[in-house]
Structures are given as structure tokens and as C-alpha cells.
Design a protein around this motif. Structure first.
Motif, PDB file in Angstrom:
ATOM      1  N   SER A   1      50.637  46.622  55.992  1.00 49.00           N
ATOM      2  CA  SER A   1      49.059  46.529  55.947  1.00 49.00           C
ATOM      3  C   SER A   1      48.874  45.581  54.694  1.00 49.00           C
ATOM      4  O   SER A   1      49.622  45.137  53.927  1.00 49.00           O
ATOM      5  N   GLU A   2      47.409  45.124  54.514  1.00 52.03           N
ATOM      6  CA  GLU A   2      47.040  44.432  53.269  1.00 52.03           C
ATOM      7  C   GLU A   2      47.292  44.884  52.092  1.00 52.03           C
ATOM      8  O   GLU A   2      47.945  44.368  51.332  1.00 52.03           O
ATOM      9  N   SER A   3      47.090  46.214  51.950  1.00 49.67           N
ATOM     10  CA  SER A   3      47.265  46.915  50.496  1.00 49.67           C
ATOM     11  C   SER A   3      48.550  47.002  50.275  1.00 49.67           C
ATOM     12  O   SER A   3      49.020  46.761  49.155  1.00 49.67           O
ATOM     13  N   LYS A   4      49.383  47.329  51.373  1.00 50.98           N
ATOM     14  CA  LYS A   4      50.883  47.418  51.109  1.00 50.98           C
ATOM     15  C   LYS A   4      51.317  46.082  50.868  1.00 50.98           C
ATOM     16  O   LYS A   4      52.338  45.812  49.816  1.00 50.98           O
ATOM     17  N   ALA A   5      50.822  44.936  51.474  1.00 48.60           N
ATOM     18  CA  ALA A   5      51.358  43.638  51.093  1.00 48.60           C
ATOM     19  C   ALA A   5      51.074  43.289  49.695  1.00 48.60           C
ATOM     20  O   ALA A   5      52.064  42.630  49.013  1.00 48.60           O
ATOM     21  N   GLN A   6      49.747  43.670  49.389  1.00 50.56           N
ATOM     22  CA  GLN A   6      49.472  43.243  47.691  1.00 50.56           C
ATOM     23  C   GLN A   6      50.331  43.989  46.776  1.00 50.56           C
ATOM     24  O   GLN A   6      50.730  43.461  45.800  1.00 50.56           O
ATOM     25  N   GLU A   7      50.614  45.260  47.061  1.00 53.13           N
ATOM     26  CA  GLU A   7      51.561  46.136  46.174  1.00 53.13           C
ATOM     27  C   GLU A   7      52.823  45.488  45.984  1.00 53.13           C
ATOM     28  O   GLU A   7      53.446  45.367  45.160  1.00 53.13           O
ATOM     29  N   LYS A   8      53.315  44.783  47.436  1.00 56.18           N
ATOM     30  CA  LYS A   8      54.722  44.194  47.388  1.00 56.18           C
ATOM     31  C   LYS A   8      54.747  43.142  46.518  1.00 56.18           C
ATOM     32  O   LYS A   8      55.490  42.782  45.372  1.00 56.18           O
ATOM     33  N   LYS A   9      53.633  42.219  46.642  1.00 59.64           N
ATOM     34  CA  LYS A   9      53.472  41.205  46.026  1.00 59.64           C
ATOM     35  C   LYS A   9      53.546  41.385  44.619  1.00 59.64           C
ATOM     36  O   LYS A   9      54.134  40.704  43.837  1.00 59.64           O
ATOM     37  N   ALA A  10      52.759  42.361  43.972  1.00 64.26           N
ATOM     38  CA  ALA A  10      52.453  42.697  42.417  1.00 64.26           C
ATOM     39  C   ALA A  10      53.975  42.895  41.953  1.00 64.26           C
ATOM     40  O   ALA A  10      54.538  42.410  40.836  1.00 64.26           O
ATOM     41  N   ALA A  11      54.920  43.837  42.662  1.00 62.31           N
ATOM     42  CA  ALA A  11      56.127  44.302  42.334  1.00 62.31           C
ATOM     43  C   ALA A  11      56.899  43.237  42.164  1.00 62.31           C
ATOM     44  O   ALA A  11      57.699  43.141  41.048  1.00 62.31           O
TER      45      ALA A  11
END
Lengths: 288, 283, 620
Positions: free
Chosen positions: B244-254
Motif C-alpha cells: 500500500s502507499e503508506s507501507k511503501a512510504q514507511e519502507k522508503k523512509a527506513a
């Protein structure tokens, strides 16, 4: 261990001795042997010979504290020898006795009695009026570079990460690499060699007036121990950019960023390693 | 006038004793104070940490009784000059702070080649430095030829940080990846995978037979995706269809925080891709 | 005679003048900047400040008078330390313990060689040996009482000054105290029976008593050693200090090495003290026979001391190795850290010991006819000893002035730095031992000519062993500069072994070589010059001082710990004092010890004196 090692050690030992002091001492000792000197003369000669050898016989003088330790041992040894039999003691003390009792030696006796206390007094006086010496700070010859990136010609360089941009040419384009090295040669002989010497031994024309002395790049303990970023920092920032622990003296090295471009600095670094046939320290060196 | 022998004997005994006492006065006179527990406040600067750490290394930590700084030749213990840079590359997978922490808390876990084990555990008696004191010592060690990334807040495996803490330290420092970035040739994809913190979320070990793989497991990614697809998911998590978009953002940030985008070179990412794409058990 | 007087007089005059000039110069220099009180001050009878001080004193006295017990702040059982007035607790315990140990060493050592000498007397049926053994034993009884008294004082001092720590030690070693006390009774029983029963039993029974005395004495030492070695290298307790195994606590790292080291050192020390006693008697002797007897006794005592002293450095290696095995940190604190300079002082002392021991042997050759043929070798032996001494005493990083440091480019001298390392020092010690042994071999044969048919071959073999071992030891020493650390440390083992081999093989050859040898010169006992007797006393003082110094490092090594790594020293004395301070304490202890041992000598000599007679009575 090979004989070569041993030979080198002996050569180093002989080179550290001051032959012009040792030869006369040897001659005097041989002289004592030839004239069959008495025990008193021998003992005095040995004490003096050892003292002079230790005091002046080495190119780099022995520290005074060690010298006095050795002389203590020498006196103890000579004393032991003198008392080790009755005959030796008599033959040693006879000249002393004669000095004290015979009429013809009276002026000499008076002289000795006057000189000894005076010498002792002089020694005390001298030891109490020593000139004040500045303390010696332990100096870090190669202080750690700053952790923050440094700015040279408006460019930021992170010294932990920076690499010489022309180093890779060594692999990819040797001709280009050689031009950079040649440019470095020009930079070196226009700017650096006055102090660091035309053979990079740190013995340039001006070297003798400087403290700390210019670095000897041929010494394997200098540039070979560093990454090129370290050299970049030292060249760009020079003496003024030296951290405190590099003190207490101010290095006379100019901050070359005021005179050289970034490219010229990198080039001259290439030339330093190339000319001395050394390699910069690589990060992987200690990896497993 | 004859001096009785007993007087001579007394004089001799006193003179000999006095002589030895004199010898005792001629050597350097150094009084070693008993070490005191230092209160180190949590909000000191890196420079102050280095300062305190240096004092401890010379004093109560007695590090410099054995270790030298800037000496070479026949040494009995490793020289510490340049340890700040060396520390990061000593053990693959441990960044500078982690390596130094391990070498202080568990000195025999890794012994530098050519030396014998012999270092005492620093947080135990008789040296017994506190966790805070050890942090300052690490700051000092890192300052030798490198720049300290440790802070008084750094958590690691030995001061309650646990495994998560370790990666926290790596994140906070940002130094491990930075140093790692400079040593592409030395590091395999395996160790890069660890040093960039990928292993914090992704498992790569194949699950035991009959068990479900843990979430986000990459043990079979080599069979699911080809090289380019793996590379694409690393470089651009937004385009992973299963996220999902939010998960992707999270992963990117990590991954951003771990330094995958900022510090890792293309070569390194390639190495990680090679590593992931390689076949390893599982279905 | 007038010559001597004149000499003495002129030396005195010179000395006085020298002292005056030195003092004068000092006064002159100091006086220029000296603080001087104002010429005149007005004295007031009572200033407000004085009044205030008087009031404060009165108030303090009143407060003391009405002080409640609770003011101690802690319940009495929680008191950790109490202070000893003026010198402080540490120095108090230090001095008492050191005196106790010096006497204990003497009391343990004398029975060992008294027994050996008695045995020799029994086997050879030579009455002289029996008398000598008895004379040694005479020194025992008073020393034993003094040891016990000092031991009691030490116990009290520990309980009063370090209650908490003493409590802990008692907790760990509670099992050992009863055997210790019982053994102590047994020791007293054996000792007094051995002494008072001299000549009253059959020789075999008496020898058995001596053996019992030695066994009990050694057992006592083993137990006491366990306590003190546990403090330095604890074992058998948990990290927090709870007891796990008493046997492990006893059998800690340092225990065995200390047992061995102390056993040997005690013999050496006891021998040197007994030799000093003989010297004391020699110097006060009136007749030729007495002088001859005490000359011989001094020789035997010194012989025992030196023979025991030669293997001592090896026992020291073993002890140091075990300390390293326990904790590298402690080993390095000892050899490279706070205590490294102590070993330079030790080198000076041992150098003096070696020179003294050799000098005594050389002087002893003066009483043997026919020893002249060996005189010439003395100077070469002396040169070797001096060189080894110098190498051993060379500090690794010497004290330097800034100017010297600048010249050397650091704190290491390019040449001397090479001599200050372990390779060179080990080699020097081994060569010192070899040389002293050579001196002894020469002394032994100075009045003898071998009669065996293979005399020449035997001598050549001995010489060959000496040269080969000396060469090999030197080779290993030089090799040490060219190999890795791990290899280098291992090199000391073959060095030691080869020296031991030389000592052993040359002795064996010597024994057979001089079997039934022809005496070409009689040993004229009692004709030693007086200076040799002073050398014996010098050796005894040096030995005692060395022992006290090494006792300090053994104990001081714990630094700020009562039990290393387990019980911390939180008293004001937790710091490690300067070596200068330590040597002063050591010196005072040694002088007190010699004061007491002088008393023991005097008591022992009383028995030989005539009974007191009433001068009035004899007249009437």
C-alpha cells in the motif's frame, strides 16, 4: 635473524658512536698499559674513560639520569676491585697516603683540599641555578582530521569519505593519469620543494629554519600511512589549520588553498606517491 | 682511637639503607589515585566526550598501559592509531561503534590477528568502567583517525539496546554505512545486506519445512524476481505492487535512514541484488 | 700510625669544609629569595579572633561531653575502617606485617639449614657442624616469640583498622583458622623441644624432631600464603565475592609460585642473617679460635644464602608468569605501569647483592694459600658483572630533561632503549648467575689440585659448558630482537634451562673432579680481613631491604583493591603511594627489624657469657 640483520645492527651501533672521542680514550688506556701504571692511576683512568665515553662517546647523548646510574655502578665496581684483596688495597691507597704525608706533596694536598670543596660548592650552585626550560609537550605528529567536512574553494569535502578523483585514472586511463602526475610535479617544484626538498627527504633549503621540520615523504611512516584525504586536508589547510594537539609549535606550512586549485592539490598528491613509489593507505587494508 | 665494630655495623646498616632510600627517591615519583566513579551528564558535546574518554583511557581505564598510540614495531598489543577508521571494517556487519563496544565488553570475541587474547572485560572488575564511561572511551577511540559518531544516548547490545538498539546505533551514527561505502571491494552482498540494516526487517534464511516464512522474508526472492526487478524494488519501493502507499512510504523512509539511498554506491546495491538473486533452498 | 691519623684528620677537615661550602652555597642561594618576617609585630593579649577560637574550643569540648552513641551515624558492626593516628592505617598494617614476615621468614629458614647442617654433622661425625647447627638454633627461640607477638599485633591491627575486610577474609578462610592455630601450637612444641633437647636425645630422634619442626613450619607458611595470595589473585569466589570453594580460594594462581618463591627466599634470607650474626661475632671476637669459628660460620651462612639466591630469579619468573596468567592487566601494571620503576630499584639491589657475594668469595680467596693463581681472573669476572648490572638497571624510558628528549626525538634513547627491554635484561640476569657461579667454582678449587686421571678433560668440559651456555644465552638474547612477541617471551625458558643445566653439570663434574683432591694450600679460617665481615652485614641488609621491597610490590599490586576485583578499598589510603614514599617506609621497617635482630643476637650471646658475680662478694 640473519647475519644481515646482525650486521645492520652493528653498523647502526658503530654509527651512533662518536669515534673522535673514543679513539683518544683508547689511546690513553693503551698508554697506561705501556707505562705499567699503578693501580691508582688505572682506577682513575678507567673511571674517567667510562665517564667520557658515556658522556661524549655517543652521537645522541645519554640522558643525565642514566649516566649517573651507570657511573654509580662504575664506582661500585672499581671500589669492589680495589678492596678485593689486601695487596690491591695497599697499592691503591699508597699514592693517596703519600700525597697526604709527604712533605713535597704538601702544596698539592692543599690544592686538593681547596679544590674539592669548591668543586662541590660549584656543583651545588650550578644545580640550583639551572636555566628554566620549557616543558616538552607530547606532540601528535599526525593529528586526526576534523570530523566535519572541510570547505576548500567553496566545495565541501568529507575527509572520511573523500577519494582522489584522479586516482582511478591509474587503472582506466594511464595517459591522463600521467598528465596529472606531471602537473603535480610542476606544482611540487614550484611550491613545495623549498622546504620538503628536491628529493622529498624533508631537507629543502628552508628546512633548517623550521620547527617542526618539514615532513620527509620518503619515510615509510609518513604518507604511506594515510589516505589521500588526509594529505588533501593538510595541504589545503596547512599550519594554520593544524589542531591543538599538533602543537606546541606552529607549523610553517602555508594553507595552500589560497594558492592552489583543488585540482592542483589532488595532482600534487598523485605526484608525491608516484615519486616516492608509495601507495596511499587503503580503507580495506584492515578488513578481514 | 679505635672505633668499636658495633658502631661500624650500625653506621653501615644505616648507610646502606639510606643509599637504597636515595635510589628510591631518584626514580620518577608518581602517586596513582584510586579511580573515582565519574558522573557524566547526558548532554555533553562530542568534544567533551572525547576529552573525558581520553582521560579515562589514560587513567582509570588503564588502556594505555598496554595499548600504544602511534607506535609500530614489535608490539604486545594492537596500536590504537587510526582505530577510528579501522573499527568500522574489522568485523563485517559491525559498524565502528558496534565493533568498539564488542571489543570492550567482550574482548575475546574478536582478537586482532598476530596478537594474543589478554584484554580484560572493561565493564567488569577490576577495571569496571560504567556504561557511560565506556561511551566516552568509544568517542575517544573513534576520534583516533576518524570522527566520533557515538553519543551519550547511543544504545547498544550491552547497555540495554538489544538487537534493535544495534541498528539504532547504526542509524544514529550513519557512519557504518558511510565507512562501508568506501570498501566495496572488501564487502560481500551478504555483509552489505546486514550493514545497511536490511536484515532488521527481512529474513533471508529459508523457513524450516512445514513452517510459514516470516513476513517480509526474502529467502525466495531470487525465484520470484529477476535482477532488474529486485533492483527496481530497492530503488523505488513506490512501485512495488503488493505494498500500500503508506507501507511503501514507511519502507522508503527506513531505507533512507539506513543510508541505502544517501550513502550506498551503485556497486554496493548491485552486490546486494546479486546476493538476493542467488538461489538458496526453499521452494 | 701518625700517617693514618694525619690521613683521618685531613679527610675530616676536608669533609667539614665541604659540608660548610655546600651548606653555605645553599643558604646563599636560598636566602636571596627567602621570606622574612616583619621586623616588628605588635603582640595583643586578646584579639576578637583569639576570643572566638577559645569559645569555639569550649563549645566543642561541651559537645564531646554530651555526645550520644548514635552520632557515629552507622551501627557499629557496619564500620568499614578506623584510622590509625599520625601514620595512617595502611602504613601501620604495612609495617607490622612486614616486620612479622621478616621474622617469620627467619624463623622458618633457620630450622631448614640447622637441620641440614646437623645432618651433615651426623653423617660426617664432625662435631663442628653440630655446634654450628646449635648456634643457629639459639637464634630461634627469641625470634619465634617476636614472630608470634608481631603476628598477634597484625591480627589486632587488621581487626581494628579494617574490620569489614578482615571479616570478609575470615568468611572465606574460616576453615583454615583452626588448623593454623593447631599447627602453631605444634610448631612451638617442636621448636622448643628441638632447641632445649639438643644433645639430650639420640641423634636420630633429634633429627626427626627437626624434620617435624620444618614440616609444621612449612605448613603454617602455606596456610598464611593462601590468605595473602587470595587477596591478589582471588579464586573460588563468585564475582560478587561469595565463597564457592575454600580449596580453590587457597589454591589460587599465586599460591604455589609464592610458596616456592618464599621457601627459597626464606632460606637465602635466613642464611644471610645467620652470616651477619657470624660477622657480628667475628668482629667482637677476642681469640683466634673464636675468629676462626665465626669466619667459618659466616662462610657457611653466606654459602647457603647465595646457593638459595641463584635459583630465585627463576622462581620469580614463574611467579610473574602466573600473575600474567591471572590478569594481563595486573602483570602490565607490575612490569609496565605504576610499578615498573620499582624493578629498576630491584635491579640496583640485586646488582649490589651479586657484587657483594662475589667480593666476599674473592676476599675469601685471601685466606687460602695457593689462591694467587686465580687472582687475575677477578677483573674479568667483575667486568662481566658490571656490564650485566648496567644492562639490568637500564630503564626503558629514562628520566630526561626536555632538551635531552628533543635530542633523542622521543623518550627512548636509540641505543639504551634497546637495552631496556626484557630480552636484554633476561640475558643479563642469566649471565650474572653464571658469573657468580663461576666465581664460586674458582673459589672452591683455589686451594686444591685434582688428582683424578681425567683432570684435564674434566676442566676442559667445565670450561666448554660455561662458554657454550654463555654463548647460547647471549644468542637467544640477541635473537629476541628479531622475532615476534609470542616467540620472544618463550625464549626465556631455554635461557633459564640452559643456565640450570650449566649449574648442574658443572657442579657434578666438580664433585667428581675434586674427589680426594690434593690440598696445596690450607684454608686459614679467621684470617679474613675485617672488611669481608662488613660485606656479610651489607649483604644481609640488602637482602632484607630487597625482601621488604618485593613484599611491597606483591601487596601494592592490588592497588585500590583489598581483594583484587572483588572487595574494593574505599579507605583514604586506597591510592598507590609514590615509590619514594614506599622506599622510606621500607627503610624504616628494615632498620627496626635490624634493631630487633640486634637484640636477638645480643640475647643469644648472653648464654656464652660468664655468670654475674657480686663484685663486693668477690672482694670479701
Amino acid at each position: 635473524m640473519t647475519f644481515h640483520d646482525l650486521w645492520q645492527f652493528l653498523v647502526a651501533l658503530i654509527e651512533s658512536l662518536n669515534i673522535y672521542v673514543l679513539l683518544p680514550i683508547l689511546v690513553v688506556l693503551i698508554g697506561c698499559r705501556i707505562v705499567k701504571a699503578g693501580l691508582f692511576v688505572w682506577v682513575t683512568a678507567w673511571a674517567l674513560a667510562v665517564y667520557l665515553t658515556l658522556r661524549y662517546g655517543f652521537v645522541i647523548a645519554i640522558p643525565a639520569s642514566v649516566l649517573s646510574l651507570y657511573m654509580g655502578i662504575v664506582f661500585l665496581t672499581l671500589l669492589t676491585y680495589v678492596v678485593s684483596s689486601r695487596e690491591r688495597w695497599i697499592s691503591f691507597s699508597r699514592p693517596l697516603l703519600r700525597l697526604m704525608v709527604e712533605k713535597k706533596y704538601q702544596p698539592l694536598l692543599v690544592l686538593v683540599l681547596v679544590t674539592l670543596p669548591l668543586a662541590a660548592g660549584a656543583r651545588v650552585y650550578l644545580s640550583m641555578t639551572l636555566p628554566i626550560q620549557p616543558p616538552l609537550f607530547t606532540r601528535t605528529v599526525h593529528p586526526a582530521p576534523p570530523s566535519e567536512p572541510i570547505t576548500v574553494h567553496d566545495q565541501e569535502f568529507d575527509l572520511n569519505a573523500v577519494v582522489n578523483p584522479f586516482r582511478e585514472l591509474e587503472e582506466s586511463d594511464l595517459e591522463q593519469f600521467q598528465t596529472h602526475v606531471e602537473n603535480g610535479r610542476r606544482v611540487y617544484y614550484q611550491n613545495c620543494f623549498y622546504c620538503h626538498g628536491d628529493d622529498m627527504l624533508g631537507d629543502g633549503l628552508f628546512a633548517h629554519g623550521l620547527n617542526p621540520i618539514p615532513t620527509n615523504f620518503r619515510d615509510t611512516g609518513t604518507i604511506a600511512m594515510f589516505q589521500e584525504g588526509f594529505l588533501f586536508w593538510r595541504i589545503a589547510k596547512g599550519g594554520p589549520g593544524m589542531p591543538d594537539e599538533g602543537g606546541p609549535w606552529e607549523s610553517a606550512m602555508p594553507a595552500w588553498e589560497k594558492f592552489l586549485s583543488v585540482e592542483e592539490i589532488w595532482d600534487v598528491i598523485l605526484f608525491l606517491y608516484d615519486y616516492t613509489e608509495q601507495r596511499p593507505r587503503e580503507l580495506e587494508e584492515h578488513g578481514e | 682511637m679505635k672505633i668499636p665494630p658495633s658502631v661500624n655495623i650500625v653506621v653501615l646498616a644505616v648507610a646502606a639503607t639510606a643509599f637504597y632510600t636515595l635510589v628510591g627517591q631518584l626514580v620518577p615519583q608518581k602517586e596513582v589515585p584510586a579511580p573515582e566513579v565519574m558522573e557524566i551528564s547526558k548532554d555533553i558535546s562530542t568534544e567533551e566526550m572525547i576529552e573525558i574518554g581520553k582521560e579515562i583511557a589514560q587513567g582509570k581505564g588503564i588502556c594505555l598501559t598496554c595499548h600504544t598510540i602511534g607506535r609500530s614495531g614489535a608490539l604486545r598489543f594492537p596500536d590504537l592509531e587510526g582505530i577510528g577508521t579501522r573499527a568500522a571494517s574489522r568485523i563485517p556487519g559491525l559498524n565502528g561503534v558496534q565493533y568498539l563496544v564488542q571489543s570492550l565488553y567482550e574482548p575475546d570475541a574478536y582478537v586482532v590477528e598476530g596478537f594474543n587474547p589478554g584484554m580484560p572485560t572493561i565493564n567488569k572488575a577490576p577495571i569496571g568502567l560504567t556504561d557511560d564511561e565506556i561511551l566516552t572511551v568509544i568517542a575517544y577511540m573513534q576520534s583516533l583517525g576518524g570522527s566520533p559518531s557515538v553519543t551519550m544516548e547511543t544504545k547498544h547490545a550491552y547497555n540495554g539496546g538489544g538487537e534493535e538498539g544495534v541498528s539504532g546505533a547504526a542509524d544514529a551514527s550513519g557512519e557504518g554505512p558511510a565507512a562501508a561505502a568506501l570498501e566495496t571491494a572488501a564487502l560481500s552482498g551478504d555483509s552489505l545486506f546486514k550493514s545497511y540494516g536490511c536484515a532488521e526487517c527481512h529474513s533471508i534464511a529459508p523457513p524450516a519445512a512445514g513452517e510459514a516464512p516470516p513476513p517480509r522474508s526474502l529467502h525466495d526472492v531470487g525465484t520470484r524476481l529477476d535482477h532488474n526487478a529486485i533492483l527496481a524494488t530497492i530503488l523505488d519501493p513506490d512501485n512495488i505492487p503488493t505494498l500500500s502507499e503508506s507501507k511503501a512510504q514507511e519502507k522508503k523512509a527506513a531505507m533512507e535512514a539506513a543510508g541505502v539511498y544517501g550513502k550506498a554506491t551503485l556497486d554496493e546495491i548491485q552486490a546486494i541484488v546479486e546476493f538476493l538473486a542467488a538461489p538458496r533452498g526453499g521452494e | 700510625m701518625s700517617k693514618r691519623k694525619l690521613l683521618l684528620l685531613s679527610v675530616c677537615v676536608a669533609a667539614v669544609i665541604m659540608v660548610l661550602v655546600v651548606a653555605g652555597t645553599k643558604v646563599l642561594v636560598v636566602f636571596e629569595n627567602a621570606y622574612r618576617t616583619p621586623v616588628e609585630t605588635v603582640q595583643l593579649d586578646r584579639t576578637p579572633a583569639m576570643q572566638g577560637e577559645a569559645d569555639a574550643l569550649a563549645a566543642a569540648a561541651e559537645e564531646q561531653r554530651t555526645r550520644p552513641l548514635e552520632e557515629l551515624g552507622v551501627p557499629l558492626k557496619d564500620v568499614e575502617y578506623r584510622a590509625f593516628p599520625v601514620i595512617g592505617s595502611r602504613v601501620a598494617v604495612w609495617s607490622i606485617a612486614q616486620l612479622h614476615l621478616l621474622f617469620a621468614a627467619f624463623v622458618l629458614a633457620v630450622p631448614i639449614f640447622a637441620l641440614i647442617i646437623e645432618f651433615i654433622g651426623y653423617v660426617t661425625k664432625d662435631k663442628r657442624y653440630d655446634e654450628l647447627a646449635y648456634e643457629f638454633t639459639k637464634l630461634l627461640s627469641v625470634s619465634f616469640s617476636l614472630t608470634a607477638a608481631l603476628g598477634a599485633a597484625l591480627t589486632f591491627a587488621l581487626i581494628i583498622l579494617y574490620p569489614r575486610f578482615t571479616d570478609y577474609l575470615m568468611h572465606v578462610f574460616s576453615l583454615t583458622f583452626l588448623p593454623y592455630a593447631l599447627l602453631f601450637f605444634a610448631e612451638a612444641g617442636f621448636l622448643y623441644t628441638y632447641y632445649y633437647g639438643w644433645g639430650k636425645f639420640s641423634p636420630k630422634v633429634h633429627l626427626a624432631l627437626g624434620i617435624g619442626l620444618n614440616l609444621v613450619g612449612t605448613a603454617i607458611m602455606l596456610i598464611a600464603n593462601a590468605w595473602l595470595t587470595f587477596m591478589t589473585t582471588p579464586r573460588g569466589v563468585s564475582e560478587a565475592g561469595a565463597l564457592i570453594s575454600t580449596w580453590d580460594a587457597v589454591n589460587n594462581y599465586m599460591w604455589m609460585p609464592i610458596n616456592i618463591h618464599r621457601f627459597i627466599a626464606n632460606v637465602a634470607f635466613g642464611g644471610s642473617i645467620a652470616a651477619a650474626y657470624a660477622a657480628f661475632k667475628f668482629l667482637h671476637a677476642d681469640s683466634e679460635e673464636e675468629r676462626a669459628h665465626y669466619d667459618w660460620m659466616g662462610y657457611v651462612g653466606n654459602f647457603i644464602a647465595i646457593v638459595a639466591f641463584l635459583p630465585l630469579p627463576f622462581a620469580g619468573y614463574y611467579l610473574a608468569a602466573e600473575i600474567y596468567a591471572f590478569s594481563q592487566t595486573m602483570g602490565l601494571t607490575m612490569m609496565g605501569g605504576a610499578f615498573s620503576w620499582l624493578f629498576i630499584i630491584q635491579a640496583v639491589l640485586i646488582g649490589c647483592l651479586f657484587i657483594g657475594a662475589n667480593l666476599y668469595l674473592w676476599l675469601g680467596m685471601g685466606r687460602i694459600e695457593g689462591a694467587q693463581r686465580y687472582r687475575g681472573y677477578i677483573k674479568y669476572l667483575l667486568v662481566v658483572i658490571a656490564l650485566c648490572f648496567a644492562v639490568w638497571a637500564t630503564p626503558r624510558s629514562p628520566i630526561t630533561t626536555p632538551a635531552e628528549m628533543r635530542e633523542m626525538g622521543g623518550s627512548f634513547h636509540p641505543i639504551l632503549g634497546k637495552l631496556g627491554v626484557m630480552s636484554a635484561k633476561n640475558t643479563a640476569v642469566n649471565l650474572l648467575i653464571l658469573t657468580t657461579f663461576l666465581s664460586f667454582i674458582i673459589y672452591r678449587r683455589s686451594g686444591l689440585t685434582p688428582v683424578v686421571s681425567w683432570a684435564k678433560t674434566g676442566k676442559a668440559a667445565q670450561l666448554l659448558v660455561f662458554i657454550a651456555v654463555a654463548g647460547y644465552v647471549t644468542y637467544l638474547g640477541i635473537l629476541g630482537y628479531f622475532v615476534d612477541t609470542t616467540v620472544r617471551i618463550g625464549l626465556s625458558v631455554p635461557q633459564v634451562l640452559s643456565v640450570l643445566f650449566a649449574l648442574f653439570s658443572v657442579t657434578v663434574i666438580d664433585i667428581f673432579l675434586f674427589r680426594g683432591a690434593r690440598t696445596i694450600g690450607e684454608t686459614r679460617w679467621g684470617t679474613m680481613p675485617a672488611i669481608s665481615q662488613y660485606i656479610l652485614i651489607f649483604i644481609a641488609v640488602t637482602f632484607t631491604w630487597l625482601m621488604a621491597l618485593m613484599g611491597y610490590v606483591r601487596s601494592g599490586l592490588r592497588q585500590h583493591w583489598h581483594v583484587y576485583g572483588v572487595i574494593r578499598d574505599t579507605s583514604p589510603d586506597a591510592f598507590t603511594p609514590t615509590l619514594g614514599f614506599a622506599t622510606k617506609v621500607v627503610s624504616v621497617n628494615v632498620l627496626v627489624f635490624f634493631g630487633l635482630i640486634g637484640f636477638v643476637f645480643w640475647l643469644a650471646s648472653l648464654s656464652g657469657k660468664k655468670d654475674w658475680e657480686d663484685p663486693e662478694g668477690s672482694v670479701s
